[in-house]
Motif scaffolding. Structure first.
Motif, PDB file in Angstrom:
ATOM      1  N   ARG A 186       8.504 -18.244 -30.989  1.00  0.00           N
ATOM      2  CA  ARG A 186       8.835 -16.937 -30.503  1.00  0.00           C
ATOM      3  C   ARG A 186       9.002 -15.795 -31.520  1.00  0.00           C
ATOM      4  NH1 ARG A 186      13.894 -17.387 -27.471  1.00  0.00           N
ATOM      5  NH2 ARG A 186      12.637 -18.369 -26.016  1.00  0.00           N
ATOM      6  N   PRO A 187       9.618 -16.453 -32.923  1.00  0.00           N
ATOM      7  CA  PRO A 187       9.544 -15.469 -33.832  1.00  0.00           C
ATOM      8  C   PRO A 187       8.279 -15.215 -34.583  1.00  0.00           C
ATOM      9  CG  PRO A 187      11.151 -17.296 -34.322  1.00  0.00           C
ATOM     10  CD  PRO A 187      10.573 -17.469 -33.299  1.00  0.00           C
ATOM     11  N   ILE A 188       7.416 -16.117 -34.414  1.00  0.00           N
ATOM     12  CA  ILE A 188       5.963 -15.915 -35.020  1.00  0.00           C
ATOM     13  C   ILE A 188       5.257 -14.753 -34.071  1.00  0.00           C
ATOM     14  CG2 ILE A 188       3.738 -17.055 -35.523  1.00  0.00           C
ATOM     15  CD1 ILE A 188       5.272 -19.620 -36.506  1.00  0.00           C
ATOM     16  N   LYS A 189       5.420 -15.217 -32.868  1.00  0.00           N
ATOM     17  CA  LYS A 189       4.791 -14.030 -31.847  1.00  0.00           C
ATOM     18  C   LYS A 189       5.264 -12.747 -31.886  1.00  0.00           C
ATOM     19  CE  LYS A 189       3.743 -17.673 -28.365  1.00  0.00           C
ATOM     20  NZ  LYS A 189       4.049 -18.114 -26.836  1.00  0.00           N
ATOM     21  N   GLU A 190       6.674 -12.600 -32.073  1.00  0.00           N
ATOM     22  CA  GLU A 190       7.292 -11.203 -32.438  1.00  0.00           C
ATOM     23  C   GLU A 190       6.542 -10.609 -33.650  1.00  0.00           C
ATOM     24  OE1 GLU A 190      11.316 -11.719 -32.271  1.00  0.00           O
ATOM     25  OE2 GLU A 190      11.361 -12.112 -29.980  1.00  0.00           O
ATOM     26  N   LEU A 191       6.620 -11.505 -34.631  1.00  0.00           N
ATOM     27  CA  LEU A 191       5.920 -10.967 -35.746  1.00  0.00           C
ATOM     28  C   LEU A 191       4.722 -10.633 -35.834  1.00  0.00           C
ATOM     29  CD1 LEU A 191       6.589 -10.606 -38.930  1.00  0.00           C
ATOM     30  CD2 LEU A 191       5.655 -12.993 -39.506  1.00  0.00           C
ATOM     31  N   ARG A 192       3.944 -11.487 -34.911  1.00  0.00           N
ATOM     32  CA  ARG A 192       2.536 -10.963 -34.738  1.00  0.00           C
ATOM     33  C   ARG A 192       2.157  -9.649 -33.880  1.00  0.00           C
ATOM     34  NH1 ARG A 192       0.151 -14.101 -29.677  1.00  0.00           N
ATOM     35  NH2 ARG A 192       1.624 -12.671 -28.840  1.00  0.00           N
ATOM     36  N   ASP A 193       3.022  -9.430 -32.988  1.00  0.00           N
ATOM     37  CA  ASP A 193       3.248  -8.070 -32.454  1.00  0.00           C
ATOM     38  C   ASP A 193       3.478  -7.025 -33.149  1.00  0.00           C
ATOM     39  OD1 ASP A 193       2.549  -9.656 -30.086  1.00  0.00           O
ATOM     40  OD2 ASP A 193       4.643  -9.743 -29.358  1.00  0.00           O
ATOM     41  N   GLU A 194       4.504  -7.246 -34.148  1.00  0.00           N
ATOM     42  CA  GLU A 194       4.919  -6.413 -35.125  1.00  0.00           C
ATOM     43  C   GLU A 194       3.494  -6.015 -36.198  1.00  0.00           C
ATOM     44  OE1 GLU A 194       7.520  -3.820 -37.323  1.00  0.00           O
ATOM     45  OE2 GLU A 194       8.192  -5.336 -35.293  1.00  0.00           O
ATOM     46  N   MET A 195       2.910  -6.951 -36.318  1.00  0.00           N
ATOM     47  CA  MET A 195       1.597  -6.818 -37.018  1.00  0.00           C
ATOM     48  C   MET A 195       0.447  -5.885 -36.472  1.00  0.00           C
ATOM     49  SD  MET A 195       0.950 -10.431 -39.244  1.00  0.00           S
ATOM     50  CE  MET A 195       2.235 -10.987 -40.389  1.00  0.00           C
ATOM     51  N   GLN A 196       0.427  -6.102 -35.190  1.00  0.00           N
ATOM     52  CA  GLN A 196      -0.490  -5.495 -34.289  1.00  0.00           C
ATOM     53  C   GLN A 196      -0.186  -4.092 -34.106  1.00  0.00           C
ATOM     54  OE1 GLN A 196      -0.626  -7.625 -30.646  1.00  0.00           O
ATOM     55  NE2 GLN A 196      -2.472  -9.304 -31.513  1.00  0.00           N
ATOM     56  N   LEU A 197       1.369  -3.605 -34.075  1.00  0.00           N
ATOM     57  CA  LEU A 197       1.860  -2.462 -33.798  1.00  0.00           C
ATOM     58  C   LEU A 197       1.457  -1.645 -35.148  1.00  0.00           C
ATOM     59  CD1 LEU A 197       3.462  -0.407 -32.262  1.00  0.00           C
ATOM     60  CD2 LEU A 197       5.372  -1.469 -32.802  1.00  0.00           C
ATOM     61  N   ALA A 198       1.594  -2.483 -36.227  1.00  0.00           N
ATOM     62  CA  ALA A 198       1.736  -1.891 -37.584  1.00  0.00           C
ATOM     63  C   ALA A 198       0.146  -1.291 -37.722  1.00  0.00           C
ATOM     64  CB  ALA A 198       2.026  -2.689 -38.497  1.00  0.00           C
ATOM     65  N   LYS A 199      -0.671  -2.327 -37.204  1.00  0.00           N
ATOM     66  CA  LYS A 199      -2.279  -2.019 -37.484  1.00  0.00           C
ATOM     67  C   LYS A 199      -2.464  -0.622 -36.505  1.00  0.00           C
ATOM     68  CE  LYS A 199      -6.931  -3.940 -36.505  1.00  0.00           C
ATOM     69  NZ  LYS A 199      -7.571  -4.990 -35.972  1.00  0.00           N
ATOM     70  N   GLN A 200      -2.003  -0.681 -35.358  1.00  0.00           N
ATOM     71  CA  GLN A 200      -2.173   0.406 -34.502  1.00  0.00           C
ATOM     72  C   GLN A 200      -1.752   1.885 -35.019  1.00  0.00           C
ATOM     73  OE1 GLN A 200      -0.727  -0.955 -30.844  1.00  0.00           O
ATOM     74  NE2 GLN A 200      -2.291  -2.502 -30.543  1.00  0.00           N
ATOM     75  N   THR A 201      -0.678   1.751 -35.717  1.00  0.00           N
ATOM     76  CA  THR A 201       0.068   2.852 -36.372  1.00  0.00           C
ATOM     77  C   THR A 201      -0.347   3.038 -37.716  1.00  0.00           C
ATOM     78  OG1 THR A 201       1.879   1.780 -36.692  1.00  0.00           O
ATOM     79  CG2 THR A 201       1.996   2.583 -34.790  1.00  0.00           C
ATOM     80  N   LYS A 202      -1.521   2.476 -38.146  1.00  0.00           N
ATOM     81  CA  LYS A 202      -1.915   2.474 -39.661  1.00  0.00           C
ATOM     82  C   LYS A 202      -0.799   2.514 -40.431  1.00  0.00           C
ATOM     83  CE  LYS A 202      -5.826   5.295 -38.096  1.00  0.00           C
ATOM     84  NZ  LYS A 202      -6.754   6.584 -38.428  1.00  0.00           N
ATOM     85  N   PHE A 203       0.070   1.507 -40.265  1.00  0.00           N
ATOM     86  CA  PHE A 203       1.191   1.020 -41.139  1.00  0.00           C
ATOM     87  C   PHE A 203       2.108   2.165 -41.684  1.00  0.00           C
ATOM     88  CE2 PHE A 203      -2.891  -1.245 -42.289  1.00  0.00           C
ATOM     89  CZ  PHE A 203      -2.486  -2.417 -42.047  1.00  0.00           C
ATOM     90  N   SER A 204       2.367   3.102 -40.387  1.00  0.00           N
ATOM     91  CA  SER A 204       3.170   4.135 -40.860  1.00  0.00           C
ATOM     92  C   SER A 204       4.556   3.732 -40.128  1.00  0.00           C
ATOM     93  CB  SER A 204       2.710   5.476 -40.062  1.00  0.00           C
ATOM     94  OG  SER A 204       2.452   5.289 -38.617  1.00  0.00           O
TER      95      SER A 204
END
Length: 458
Positions: A186-204
């Motif tokens: 579960r933490p890895i999945k949440e971290l993956r979602d966090e990375m995808q969100l960071a990619k979508q927001t261009k790391f802002s």
């Protein structure tokens, strides 16, 4: 197909199969242990009956009647309960008496056996054995047939039970593995979602994922936060750099463009306008040149702040593996001690060595053979890169580290060289306190020798 599975699915299958195979192995070992133990027990029971029968005839001989046998209730009950049959044979092997016809005898058998023999008779498993008997006037043989029907049924029940337990173990292990993997991943999945969100927001967007356990995932999150911080800083610096450069270069470019337009329209014939415009344009170009040099110096100073030790052999081995795919016909031989280290970041050391190796491959009319040697000297580390390429003219050797210099344009025009590689190599070597020299014989070989300060414990 497996490479497309999720980590949770792989974990579930792997755990379930591992637990199932372990349980199955234990069941197999237990089954055969029980099989051997129970079979030995059956053999002992049959041997005990055979001994009692032999003892009975020897102690009650030489004349024994049917009534004498019927009076021995203990022996008869044992034969009946154990589904055993006993027969008396004369010296010629002819049956003269049979007691309790509960178990079949083999049609033909040796008149004397040292051990019990397991045999299938009429589809039923039995133990049988023949022993010599001598009482009074009679000499012959006594043979026992011990039925293994109960033993076979018991083993079948045990086998079915183990099969059911193994199936239950498989299902339970799969369920437990799925639940555990869901919790642990579960933490890895949440971290993956966090990375995808960071990619979508261009790391802002700042990292909002929290994980307090000090395990591998906690370390991964810590590294990710540090990486995101560096990425954010880099993006900020990049944006500032682009804005600053575009702002600083816009004015001189516009000035040059304006004067060139002026010359194009009116200054072709007017000498004063031509001289003035050329002078201003050259001045603005000089400003742009100085600006670019200052930015490059700034970038260089930022790069040189992150010095770290690198293993020369490790970097060379990595390059060797890379060129196995990039240039399969190239042979790269590495010689040296694993303990050869230099105070140069791995990326910079790789850039230096890669440029030298690429030149050795690019400027070669034969199958490239490159020998790289790294050795520790008294107070230096020496790295030599030698190839069997086209070589360099002696008159050109002093110039090869100049920017945009190409030793023989006619010979290398199709090689794609820009003349920047060796200048970058030299600048990096000097930046980290080293020196570089070159030796070559035209049409035979070229050798580059690099000296770095030896890394000390201090």
């Amino acid at each position: 197909m497996i490479k497309h599975w999720t980590l949770q699915r792989k974990w579930t299958y792997a755990s379930a199969i591992s637990i199932f195979l372990s349980f199955l192995m234990m069941c197999i070992i237990l089954y055969f242990s029980l099989f051997n133990w129970l079979q030995i027990s059956e053999e002992k029971i049959a041997q005990n009956t055979l001994d009692e029968v032999t003892h009975f005839f020897k102690t009650n001989g030489p004349i024994i009647s049917i009534q004498d046998i019927q009076k021995n209730r203990t022996l008869l009950n044992q034969l009946v309960n154990q589904k055993q049959s006993v027969r008396i044979l004369n010296e010629d092997g002819i049956e003269i008496l049979r007691i309790n016809d509960a178990s079949d005898f083999p049609k033909s058998s040796s008149l004397q056996t040292e051990k019990f023999v397991r045999e299938e008779i009429n589809g039923k498993a039995v133990f049988h054995k023949v022993a010599e008997i001598d009482f009074g006037l009679f000499k012959g043989y006594v043979q026992i047939s011990h039925s293994l029907e109960s033993f076979s049924q018991l083993m079948n029940y045990i086998l079915i039970a183990m099969g059911i337990f193994a199936l239950i173990a498989l299902l339970l292990s799969a369920l437990i593995a799925f639940m555990l993997s869901s919790i642990l991943l579960r933490p890895i999945k949440e971290l993956r979602d966090e990375m995808q969100l960071a990619k979508q927001t261009k790391f802002s967007k700042k990292v909002s994922f929290q994980y307090d356990n000090e395990d591998e995932i906690g370390e991964l999150l810590k590294i990710y936060k540090e990486l995101m911080g560096e990425v954010s800083k880099t993006i900020t610096r990049q944006d500032e750099f682009i804005h600053n450069v575009s702002h600083e270069l816009r004015t001189p470019v516009q000035v040059v463009e304006g004067h060139l337009s002026l010359l194009n329209r009116w200054g072709k014939e007017e000498r004063s306008i031509l001289d003035e415009s050329l002078e201003i344009s050259l001045s603005e170009i000089q400003k742009m040149k100085l600006l670019i040099e200052e930015m490059l110096k700034l970038a260089k100073n930022e790069h040189s702040n992150n010095w770290e030790a690198s293993s020369v052999i490790s970097v060379l081995q990595q390059l060797q593996q890379n060129y196995l795919h990039l240039s399969p016909e190239t042979t790269i031989e590495i010689q040296g001690d694993e303990q050869v280290n230099v105070l140069v970041p791995p990326t910079a050391l790789e850039q230096i060595l890669r440029n030298l190796i690429e030149n050795a491959i690019k400027y070669n009319d034969k199958r490239p053979y490159i020998k790289v040697i790294a050795v520790n000297q008294a107070d230096k580390v020496q790295i030599t890169v030698e190839d069997n390429g086209v070589g360099i003219k002696e008159s050109m050797l002093p110039k090869i580290f100049d920017r945009f210099f190409i030793a023989d344009e006619a010979r290398t025009k199709n090689k794609g060289g820009s003349g920047l590689g060796l200048s970058i190599v030299k600048s990096l070597v000097i930046e980290y306190g080293g020196t570089i020299s070159v030796f070559s014989e035209e049409d035979k070989w070229t050798k580059f020798s690099i000296l770095f300060p030896k890394l000390t414990s201090e």
